[in-house]
Scaffold this motif. Sequence first.
Motif, PDB file in Angstrom:
ATOM      1  N   UNK A  63       0.788  -1.171   0.084  1.00 29.86           N
ATOM      2  CA  UNK A  63       0.209   0.081  -0.007  1.00 29.86           C
ATOM      3  C   UNK A  63       0.883   1.412   0.084  1.00 29.86           C
ATOM      4  N   UNK A  64       1.957   1.259   0.670  1.00 34.81           N
ATOM      5  CA  UNK A  64       2.910   2.396   0.739  1.00 34.81           C
ATOM      6  C   UNK A  64       3.587   2.599  -0.456  1.00 34.81           C
ATOM      7  N   UNK A  65       4.119   1.761  -1.051  1.00 30.77           N
ATOM      8  CA  UNK A  65       4.661   1.751  -2.436  1.00 30.77           C
ATOM      9  C   UNK A  65       3.393   2.333  -3.468  1.00 30.77           C
ATOM     10  N   UNK A  66       2.265   1.780  -3.548  1.00 31.57           N
ATOM     11  CA  UNK A  66       1.378   2.474  -4.515  1.00 31.57           C
ATOM     12  C   UNK A  66       1.103   3.810  -4.199  1.00 31.57           C
ATOM     13  N   UNK A 110      10.479  -0.106  -2.825  1.00 27.76           N
ATOM     14  CA  UNK A 110      10.526  -1.314  -3.843  1.00 27.76           C
ATOM     15  C   UNK A 110      11.641  -2.118  -3.302  1.00 27.76           C
ATOM     16  N   UNK A 111      12.913  -1.440  -3.495  1.00 28.33           N
ATOM     17  CA  UNK A 111      14.038  -2.257  -3.174  1.00 28.33           C
ATOM     18  C   UNK A 111      14.511  -2.293  -1.608  1.00 28.33           C
ATOM     19  N   UNK A 112      13.865  -2.185  -0.819  1.00 24.38           N
ATOM     20  CA  UNK A 112      14.273  -2.076   0.587  1.00 24.38           C
ATOM     21  C   UNK A 112      14.737  -3.409   1.126  1.00 24.38           C
ATOM     22  N   UNK A 120      17.302  -4.745   0.006  1.00 25.74           N
ATOM     23  CA  UNK A 120      18.762  -4.444   0.164  1.00 25.74           C
ATOM     24  C   UNK A 120      18.978  -3.262   1.111  1.00 25.74           C
ATOM     25  N   UNK A 121      19.989  -3.544   1.800  1.00 26.39           N
ATOM     26  CA  UNK A 121      20.506  -2.522   2.720  1.00 26.39           C
ATOM     27  C   UNK A 121      20.783  -1.318   2.399  1.00 26.39           C
ATOM     28  N   UNK A 122      21.333  -1.168   1.414  1.00 28.96           N
ATOM     29  CA  UNK A 122      21.520   0.334   0.866  1.00 28.96           C
ATOM     30  C   UNK A 122      20.286   0.833   0.343  1.00 28.96           C
ATOM     31  N   UNK A 123      19.312   0.315  -0.245  1.00 24.85           N
ATOM     32  CA  UNK A 123      18.167   1.017  -0.408  1.00 24.85           C
ATOM     33  C   UNK A 123      17.335   1.295   0.792  1.00 24.85           C
ATOM     34  N   UNK A 124      17.567   0.356   1.642  1.00 22.36           N
ATOM     35  CA  UNK A 124      16.710   0.465   2.896  1.00 22.36           C
ATOM     36  C   UNK A 124      17.380   1.778   3.573  1.00 22.36           C
ATOM     37  N   UNK A 125      18.477   2.001   3.434  1.00 27.67           N
ATOM     38  CA  UNK A 125      18.929   3.339   4.223  1.00 27.67           C
ATOM     39  C   UNK A 125      18.551   4.661   3.341  1.00 27.67           C
ATOM     40  N   UNK A 126      18.445   4.405   1.986  1.00 27.91           N
ATOM     41  CA  UNK A 126      17.984   5.459   1.130  1.00 27.91           C
ATOM     42  C   UNK A 126      16.581   5.738   1.481  1.00 27.91           C
ATOM     43  N   UNK A 127      15.916   4.632   1.702  1.00 29.11           N
ATOM     44  CA  UNK A 127      14.279   4.967   1.938  1.00 29.11           C
ATOM     45  C   UNK A 127      14.459   5.716   3.345  1.00 29.11           C
TER      46      UNK A 127
END
Length: 139
Positions: free
Chosen positions: A18-21, A67-69, A71-78
């Motif tokens: 839902x958050x992604x949408x 979407x890519x969270x 992965x730890x790098x994308x999690x940090x970017x989020x």
Amino acid sequence: MASTTPTRSRGMTGIGRVLVVVYGIMALAATGRSFVQIAREFDDAPLAYSLSALAAVVYILATLALVFSARSAWYRVAWIAIGFELIGVLVVGTLSMVDPALFQHPTVWSVYGYGYLFIPLVLPFLGLWWLMRHRRTTT
């Protein structure tokens, strides 16, 4: 091979999807709004329209990061994108109420997202809550 599939799908179920949408919809709305504002009347309110464009970039980045969270790098970017979004909404929202002359033309974040049913105010709190609930400990 089968063990990686549950990890990826687990991150994108329920509220995560839902958050992604919703972030995707906000990215499209803010991008469209800022494009039209900048193309038609940028000279009327360059600060407001630039902030709308910045909001669009933040929503696009937050959508991709969620979407890519897994992965730890994308999690940090989020975390960074959604944290920046929260600060932006609170600062622009407050300034637009305290000194309306600064924002005679509305932005996505003006009056805490009033023009978007306050979704810009609520969304980063939900996004940060979801990130806290889905901590990534792997690389």
